[in-house]
Design a protein around this motif. Structure first.
Motif, PDB file in Angstrom:
ATOM      1  N   LEU A   1       0.836  -1.197   0.000  1.00  0.00           N
ATOM      2  CA  LEU A   1       0.000   0.000   0.000  1.00  0.00           C
ATOM      3  C   LEU A   1       0.870   1.247   0.000  1.00  0.00           C
ATOM      4  O   LEU A   1       1.735   1.407   0.859  1.00  0.00           O
ATOM      5  CB  LEU A   1      -0.888   0.033   1.255  1.00  0.00           C
TER       6      LEU A   1
ATOM      7  N   LYS B   1      -5.061   4.826   3.422  1.00  0.00           N
ATOM      8  CA  LYS B   1      -4.341   3.562   3.194  1.00  0.00           C
ATOM      9  C   LYS B   1      -4.654   2.524   4.276  1.00  0.00           C
ATOM     10  O   LYS B   1      -4.904   1.365   3.974  1.00  0.00           O
ATOM     11  CB  LYS B   1      -2.827   3.812   3.145  1.00  0.00           C
ATOM     12  N   SER B   2      -4.607   2.949   5.529  1.00  0.00           N
ATOM     13  CA  SER B   2      -4.830   1.999   6.621  1.00  0.00           C
ATOM     14  C   SER B   2      -6.250   1.452   6.594  1.00  0.00           C
ATOM     15  O   SER B   2      -6.474   0.257   6.841  1.00  0.00           O
ATOM     16  CB  SER B   2      -4.538   2.668   7.965  1.00  0.00           C
TER      17      SER B   2
ATOM     18  N   GLY C   1      -6.407  -1.041   3.935  1.00  0.00           N
ATOM     19  CA  GLY C   1      -5.751  -2.262   4.403  1.00  0.00           C
ATOM     20  C   GLY C   1      -6.671  -3.111   5.258  1.00  0.00           C
ATOM     21  O   GLY C   1      -6.737  -4.337   5.104  1.00  0.00           O
TER      22      GLY C   1
ATOM     23  N   PHE D   1      -4.960  -2.544  10.970  1.00  0.00           N
ATOM     24  CA  PHE D   1      -4.095  -1.402  10.679  1.00  0.00           C
ATOM     25  C   PHE D   1      -4.495  -0.209  11.533  1.00  0.00           C
ATOM     26  O   PHE D   1      -5.679   0.139  11.625  1.00  0.00           O
ATOM     27  CB  PHE D   1      -4.173  -1.025   9.195  1.00  0.00           C
TER      28      PHE D   1
ATOM     29  N   ASP E   1       1.677  -1.827   4.701  1.00  0.00           N
ATOM     30  CA  ASP E   1       1.390  -0.391   4.651  1.00  0.00           C
ATOM     31  C   ASP E   1       2.586   0.341   5.248  1.00  0.00           C
ATOM     32  O   ASP E   1       2.941   0.126   6.401  1.00  0.00           O
ATOM     33  CB  ASP E   1       0.118  -0.084   5.455  1.00  0.00           C
TER      34      ASP E   1
ATOM     35  N   THR F   1       4.066   4.153   5.899  1.00  0.00           N
ATOM     36  CA  THR F   1       3.848   5.592   5.828  1.00  0.00           C
ATOM     37  C   THR F   1       5.041   6.259   5.163  1.00  0.00           C
ATOM     38  O   THR F   1       6.159   5.761   5.204  1.00  0.00           O
ATOM     39  CB  THR F   1       3.679   6.195   7.235  1.00  0.00           C
TER      40      THR F   1
END
Length: 350
Positions: free
Chosen positions: A15, A23-24, A27, A36, A62, A64
């Motif tokens: 991701l 994104k989280s 996920g 996440f 994922d 960051t």
């Protein structure tokens, strides 16, 4: 709980995308569990946070920072690249697809375009074409916007124009919309199936995962990325150094330790020039800064030589009239032949 799938049948998804695009949440929707941790980018501080969870035959990674650019970045570009390397190296099989998360309802701004370019710079120019899938969060908003017209997401994608259309074409319209707020089991399963259908299509076409070898082939673009992100600070550093040097050259009255100061300034300029050469990494992006520094080095060297010459001349005894004449001619190159002859007549009469 969904059944676990192990070994070669496990799909690994990476991701990426700007912080705040969901994104989280995406996920969590992919693995079907709230694993996440959902935080704002500022809550991570200067520490990049990697999250990896597995369920339903899918491993989702994922990280960051990968996709954040400019003022979005909470860490320097070196930390982001190191994090990307660790992610790739820790995926033993590599990853089957790169999931670029965007937010539905938000314009495809310069920040989004920069995020796309950053991902390409990190993983390779063709990573979207070969392994990319676009996942749009905020699917609930899409449902509201299209409720009356009953437009399918695939149709909406085909209707887009401009830069975002070119991105859709690059990924061959492998696009999925996710409603991360929905608790409807059928809807959750359907969007996961659509995503995994895109993953399987990639593997049918490529028949391999993105690997460490692909990452190494993108080394040159990462070097250019580093120079791009450090360019402004290097410009500022160079300008400050040159400004301080010019101020030193114009000091009045001249301090007693001026010669030592000029020598130190010269060494500092030479070190800065060497730093620029090393950081340029043969990209040519710092060539103009290197030229500026070299011009200042040449000028400063000339000033130092001139001051040394004057000091040496001043230290020569002036009791010898011939030597005094020679020094005078150096100071006044326009001394006439008549003056020289007059001096010689006087000298020999003595």
């Amino acid at each position: 709980m969904m059944a676990e799938v192990q070994g070669e049948d496990m799909r690994t998804l990476l991701l990426v995308g700007r912080s705040g695009n969901g994104k989280s949440s995406v996920g969590n929707s992919i693995i079907g569990e709230k694993k996440f941790e959902i935080r704002s980018k500022h809550q991570f501080g200067e520490q990049l946070k990697k999250q990896v969870f597995t369920n339903a035959g899918v491993k989702v990674v994922d990280c960051t920072g990968i996709g954040d650019t400019g003022s979005d970045m909470v860490c320097n570009v070196h930390s982001v690249l190191q994090s990307a390397r660790e992610v790739v190296e820790n995926c033993v099989r590599g990853f089957d697809a790169l999931i670029f998360v965007m937010k539905y309802g938000v314009r495809f701004t310069k920040q989004e375009k920069d995020a796309v370019q950053m991902v390409k710079s990190i993983f390779g120019e063709n990573v979207f074409r070969d392994w990319g899938i676009l996942v749009f969060s905020c699917g609930d908003q899409f449902d509201l916007d299209t409720k009356d017209d009953d437009i399918k997401f695939e149709v909406w994608c085909k209707e887009q124009t401009g830069d975002v259309k070119r991105l859709f074409e690059e990924v061959d319209y492998r696009c999925v919309v996710f409603d991360n707020k929905s608790y409807v089991t059928f809807k959750q399963r359907k969007q996961r199936e659509e995503l995994m259908g895109c993953v399987e299509k990639i593997q049918e076409d490529k028949r391999r995962c993105y690997s460490v070898s692909d990452f190494e082939r993108a080394m040159r673009s990462r070097e250019i990325l580093v120079v791009q992100y450090e360019l402004e600070s290097l410009k500022s550093e160079t300008d400050t150094l040159i400004r301080e040097m010019n101020q030193s050259l114009n000091l009045t009255p001249v301090p007693n330790d001026h010669d030592v100061h000029l020598e130190n300034m010269l060494q500092e300029l030479l070190r800065h020039g060497q730093k620029l050469e090393e950081m340029d990494r043969n990209t040519g992006m710092l060539e103009s800064l290197q030229t500026q520094v070299q011009a200042q080095v040449t000028m400063l060297q000339g000033k130092i030589i001139m001051r040394k010459t004057k000091t040496e001349e001043a230290s020569v005894p002036t009791t010898d009239p011939v030597q005094e004449l020679i020094l005078g001619m150096k100071r006044e190159p326009g001394t006439t032949v008549k003056r020289t002859l007059s001096f010689l007549v006087t000298y020999f009469r003595q």
